[in-house]
Enzyme design. Structure first.
Site, mmCIF file in Angstrom:
data_model
loop_
_atom_site.group_PDB
_atom_site.id
_atom_site.type_symbol
_atom_site.label_atom_id
_atom_site.label_comp_id
_atom_site.label_asym_id
_atom_site.label_seq_id
_atom_site.Cartn_x
_atom_site.Cartn_y
_atom_site.Cartn_z
ATOM 1 N N ASP A 39 -80.688 -36.030 1.183
ATOM 2 C CA ASP A 39 -81.536 -36.324 2.349
ATOM 3 C C ASP A 39 -81.758 -35.051 3.176
ATOM 4 O O ASP A 39 -82.469 -35.074 4.181
ATOM 5 C CB ASP A 39 -80.989 -37.483 3.183
ATOM 6 N N ASP A 66 -79.123 -39.657 -2.321
ATOM 7 C CA ASP A 66 -78.507 -40.014 -1.036
ATOM 8 C C ASP A 66 -79.015 -41.338 -0.502
ATOM 9 O O ASP A 66 -80.235 -41.571 -0.454
ATOM 10 C CB ASP A 66 -78.849 -38.939 0.011
ATOM 11 N N LYS A 117 -74.986 -41.530 -3.272
ATOM 12 C CA LYS A 117 -74.030 -40.849 -2.375
ATOM 13 C C LYS A 117 -74.166 -41.424 -0.973
ATOM 14 O O LYS A 117 -75.297 -41.670 -0.521
ATOM 15 C CB LYS A 117 -74.298 -39.340 -2.363
ATOM 16 N N GLU A 133 -67.875 -31.211 2.581
ATOM 17 C CA GLU A 133 -68.761 -30.202 3.185
ATOM 18 C C GLU A 133 -68.096 -29.533 4.385
ATOM 19 O O GLU A 133 -67.586 -30.210 5.288
ATOM 20 C CB GLU A 133 -70.076 -30.889 3.615
#
Ligand code: KIV
Length: 274
Positions: A53, A92, A121, A190
């Site tokens: 995204d 996503d 995800k 992340e």
């Protein structure tokens, strides 16, 4: 346009990804949002394509991923699926398409998988455990996403490194273990200290941890394609390496990325990690 040589690779699947992980082969992932780039990164040998995204920022010009809709993710997943031949496609779930209930999450997954995604995800830990369990029990391969979760950028107070203090690192490790137990085959970590990401991977050996700004101790790596091609404008985060610096085509740059992740030279702990 010049003719493209036929791709010799077999289509990637979850079993093969798990085998690679078990054998210590690093997993490569890059974003793509359209058919041309999907074809290019697939031809260059990337294992997984992420229809992220992040397209909200990269393609649509927004300042965050928050405005991206499910219909837009379905559209871009279809484009990528048409261009791709062999890579494993992860799409996503966008903001607002899974937070309401596990049934809403299932409907959103169905839309993405019917558009061509192989895995979906979703961001967040704790409350997502129940959703992940519900989805994996229904045959949907799930990738979690912990650490800096861009859909929560306003709650997090900006794009900041996560898990720096002991309490933050403990919560991350707890959420990762819960995702693994709930059946998440893969999880993106992340923007966090390398030591935390490495610990998460070591504590959950069966789950493929894919890092971005999370150091070299994970099963694989992901970058935003436009960042590693250095066509994103503005200052890029420390964890991005410009793979076009040595010249050549975009496909050469992606091949260099694949080679560097596979041989462990990217990310470099002294340059791209925290
Ligand atoms: O949307 C995206 O591209 C992502 C990556 C940054 C992991 O989630």
């Amino acid at each position: 346009m010049t003719a493209v040589a036929p791709v010799a690779r077999k289509p990637m699947n979850l079993h093969r990804l798990r085998e690679m992980h078990a054998q210590g082969e690093k997993i490569t992932m890059l974003t793509a949002y359209d058919a041309t780039f999907a074809r290019l990164v697939d031809d260059a040998g990337v294992d997984c394509i992420l229809v992220g995204d992040s397209l909200g920022m990269i393609v649509q010009g927004h300042t965050s991923t928050v405005p991206v809709t499910l219909d837009e993710m379905v559209y871009h997943t279809r484009c990528v699926a048409r261009g791709n031949q062999t890579a494993w496609i992860v799409s996503d779930l966008p903001f607002g398409s899974y937070q309401e209930s596990r049934e809403q999450a299932l409907r959103s997954c169905v839309a993405l998988m019917q558009a061509g995604a192989h895995m979906i995800k979703l961001e967040g830990g704790g409350w997502t455990t129940e959703v992940v369990h519900f989805l994996t029990e229904r045959g949907i391969p799930v990738c979690g996403h912990l650490g800096l979760t861009p859909q929560s950028v306003h709650a997090l107070g900006g794009y900041r490194i996560q898990g720096r203090d002991e309490a933050g690192a403990t919560t991350l490790r707890k959420h990762a273990a819960e995702l693994a137990q709930a059946g998440a085959a893969m999880t993106v970590l992340e923007l966090m200290p390398s030591a935390v990401a490495r610990q998460v991977q070591d504590e959950n050996p069966g789950m493929m941890v894919i890092g971005i700004g999370a150091g070299s101790g994970t099963a694989g790596q992901v970058l935003v394609l436009h960042d590693m091609l250095s066509i994103t404008r503005g200052k890029l985060p420390r964890f991005v390496r410009n793979f076009t610096a040595e010249g050549g085509s975009a496909e050469d740059a992606v091949r260099r990325y694949v080679a560097a992740v596979k041989d462990g030279s990217f990310p470099d702990e002294t340059l791209h990690a925290y």
